[in-house]
Design an enzyme around this catalytic site. Sequence first.
Site, short mmCIF file in Angstrom:
data_model
loop_
_atom_site.label_atom_id
_atom_site.label_comp_id
_atom_site.label_asym_id
_atom_site.label_seq_id
_atom_site.Cartn_x
_atom_site.Cartn_y
_atom_site.Cartn_z
N HIS A 1 0.82 -1.21 0.00
CA HIS A 1 0.00 0.00 0.00
C HIS A 1 0.85 1.26 0.00
O HIS A 1 0.48 2.28 -0.57
CB HIS A 1 -0.96 -0.01 1.19
CG HIS A 1 -2.07 -0.99 0.98
ND1 HIS A 1 -2.09 -2.22 1.59
CD2 HIS A 1 -3.15 -0.93 0.18
CE1 HIS A 1 -3.16 -2.87 1.18
NE2 HIS A 1 -3.82 -2.12 0.34
N ARG B 1 -10.16 4.41 -2.24
CA ARG B 1 -9.79 3.69 -1.02
C ARG B 1 -10.07 4.61 0.17
O ARG B 1 -9.23 5.43 0.54
CB ARG B 1 -8.31 3.31 -1.03
CG ARG B 1 -7.94 2.23 -2.05
CD ARG B 1 -6.45 1.97 -1.98
NE ARG B 1 -6.04 0.74 -2.64
CZ ARG B 1 -5.54 0.71 -3.89
NH1 ARG B 1 -5.41 1.80 -4.60
NH2 ARG B 1 -5.16 -0.45 -4.40
N ARG C 1 -14.99 2.48 -1.92
CA ARG C 1 -14.82 1.20 -1.24
C ARG C 1 -14.95 1.43 0.26
O ARG C 1 -14.38 2.39 0.79
CB ARG C 1 -13.46 0.58 -1.56
CG ARG C 1 -13.35 -0.84 -1.02
CD ARG C 1 -12.09 -1.52 -1.48
NE ARG C 1 -10.91 -0.94 -0.87
CZ ARG C 1 -9.68 -1.35 -1.14
NH1 ARG C 1 -9.47 -2.31 -2.02
NH2 ARG C 1 -8.65 -0.79 -0.55
N GLU D 1 -10.98 -10.84 -4.07
CA GLU D 1 -9.58 -10.85 -3.63
C GLU D 1 -9.30 -11.96 -2.62
O GLU D 1 -8.16 -12.22 -2.27
CB GLU D 1 -9.16 -9.48 -3.10
CG GLU D 1 -10.05 -8.91 -2.01
CD GLU D 1 -9.68 -7.49 -1.60
OE1 GLU D 1 -8.61 -6.99 -1.97
OE2 GLU D 1 -10.49 -6.87 -0.87
N ASP E 1 -4.35 -8.52 -3.65
CA ASP E 1 -4.60 -9.49 -2.58
C ASP E 1 -4.94 -10.87 -3.14
O ASP E 1 -4.62 -11.88 -2.53
CB ASP E 1 -5.72 -9.00 -1.67
CG ASP E 1 -5.21 -7.98 -0.67
OD1 ASP E 1 -4.18 -8.27 -0.02
OD2 ASP E 1 -5.80 -6.90 -0.54
N ARG F 1 2.24 -10.00 -0.35
CA ARG F 1 2.46 -8.92 -1.32
C ARG F 1 3.45 -7.89 -0.81
O ARG F 1 3.95 -7.07 -1.57
CB ARG F 1 1.11 -8.22 -1.63
CG ARG F 1 0.48 -7.58 -0.43
CD ARG F 1 -0.93 -7.11 -0.71
NE ARG F 1 -0.98 -5.75 -1.22
CZ ARG F 1 -2.10 -5.07 -1.42
NH1 ARG F 1 -3.26 -5.61 -1.15
NH2 ARG F 1 -2.07 -3.84 -1.86
N CYS G 1 -9.08 -3.80 -10.57
CA CYS G 1 -8.52 -2.64 -9.87
C CYS G 1 -7.21 -2.91 -9.14
O CYS G 1 -6.70 -2.04 -8.45
CB CYS G 1 -9.55 -2.06 -8.90
SG CYS G 1 -9.95 -3.16 -7.54
C1 PEP Z 1 -6.29 -5.38 -4.34
O1 PEP Z 1 -6.16 -6.10 -3.35
O2 PEP Z 1 -5.97 -5.72 -5.50
C2 PEP Z 1 -6.85 -4.02 -4.18
C3 PEP Z 1 -7.15 -3.28 -5.21
O3 PEP Z 1 -7.02 -3.55 -2.92
P1 PEP Z 1 -5.81 -3.01 -1.99
O4 PEP Z 1 -4.59 -2.90 -2.85
O5 PEP Z 1 -6.24 -1.73 -1.44
O6 PEP Z 1 -5.69 -4.09 -0.96
MG MG Z 2 -7.08 -5.63 -1.43
#
Ligand code: PEP
Ligand code: MG
Length: 613
Positions: free
Chosen positions: A230, A337, A373, A472, A496, A506, A543
Amino acid sequence: MSVLSCHQREKYVLHDRSMAPYAGGCYPLPGRFRTPSDRHVNRQAARKGIALSPGIARGFAFVIGRHAATPTEGREALEASAEIARFRAALHRTEAGLSRLLGSISTVLADAAGAILGAQQLMLRDPALVTVVEKRIREQSTTAEGALLGVVEELARAIEAVEDPYLRERAGDVRDVGRRILSELEGSVHDEEIPEGAIIVAHELAPSAAATLPGRVAGVVVETGTRASHTAILLRTAGLPAVGAVSDASSTIEPGSPLLVDGISGLVFVAPSVEVEREYERLDRELQQHQALLEDETDLPTVTRDGVEIHLAANLGKSADVEAALRWKADSVGLFRTEFAFGIRDRFPTEDEQAAILTTVAERMSPRPVVFRLLDLGAEKTPLYFPLAATTNPALGLRGTRLLLAYPEVLRTQLRAILRVRADYDASILLPMVGGVEEVRAVRAMLGEELLQLRHRSGLSVPAPHVGAMIEVPSTLLVADELARECDFLSLGTNDLAQYLLAASRDDPEMSSYYHVLHPAVLRGIDQVVRAAAREGKEVNLCGEAAGDPFYTGIFVGLGLRQFSASPRQFGELRHEVRRLDCRRSQSLVRRLLRCSTREEILGLIESEETFS
Ligand code: PEP
Ligand code: MG
């Protein structure tokens, strides 16, 4: 004609086959933009890491949180009394912060949270922590951070070794207290005026800290980090060049050293030579020309050569990001987000505050639709003011929608804020981290109640917002049909999804060779979801970060995806790539990719397709 990206053919991204996108060190930019690294790495040793956010930054190292877990080898002995004074001041601030929290949370959180915070306050006075840390600072000439980390970890491990399962759980609380004090210790540096032109050098940067940097610094260098983290997502959205996984950066780069950060190749030059500077000036000019070319294309339709239209939606984290979405002509906001606005505060934003932020976004984007979201808190996205019970495996703990369902007042407040926006704008709701239809039904039930109350209270006839689910969590692949039926739309979160499907973090550079969007399981999973949504006549948005990387565009288009949600700064490359694609050729390639058994076969097939095109 190329089916896939120019990057791949020009061997920029995949110049090293072991370094496929999202696993390797280079940020995907077209091959013609070679950074000077190859020629100059040998002449002047550069620190090699992972490119987290593209761009070239020049400035001076501003080192924060220099905390070695072990005594500070090779550095001048620290002034013990000064370190102890810093530690005490941080304890003091932590205690004051906890008191403020205790006073402010009672209406929002259950009593349990108050009990956790109360216990944490007591720990701050416990000699097993305080006296031992001070003794270590004095006897081992270590930093306050180093001593604290060591003592907290020893205490936590000792607690984990006891038999009583209730007591064992408290190990997490000890670590949490450690995290709070550490953040105060680092905060004492954060609070200082960051000089103009600073490049932040840190061991690690939490998403909440990263969110405060844009506009204040020139670049970022961290010892940890991956492209799907993130923190990296935030830095990229802000256009702040960053390199991660630079080992020992915070302990070996001297504060004030001149730095050149290459967020394209993942290199950091300390005191760059004149030759290196000159090469990068050339690269800067080329990048600017390319950027101008891409900007010229913003008004062209995002359509493949054979006429398939692609919808470009923006991934945003704060209201100021809307400007980039408008500049790069986003068709909508595919993912806002909401948690990032929560991360930069020291308390929960009120319903009014939330409604104000979301309205700004919806208003600026209007008449384009916006997908908000719901709060995706938990694991590394847990604000300090939201103390969650300790868990040994936060990534598999309470997060996203499940966490909101456990704290209904937090969820209802957010739903009310979104409904207020919905009264005037095209706003939808996206549910993070759902495991199946039950979470969707539970949120829908609450949404229905809030909608009724709002209509009753205000007399307004607020239309029900569309509700979508993130795909996810691996279970959602297997119940994709049911989810597609239950929801108005689906959104594929490959960040995710890849992590959980492949059991590879990740955020962990060590796992990057296992974490890969081109794994056959991930591709087949996406294929299943696209088909399930088509059967129910529902839209699927993509996304995850891979949506913004033109290397994958042909594959995703071939898989049937027509809506890509990414950082608007990536739209130029994406639009350019879509316009080069032939959808039928992409589909034919994807049919073969879906039969591959390994990632290597998949990469090989992509490469041979390029070679013969
Ligand atoms: C994902 O998990 O691909 C996603 C878009 O959400 P985040 O990256 O905020 O976990
Ligand atoms: Mg995610």
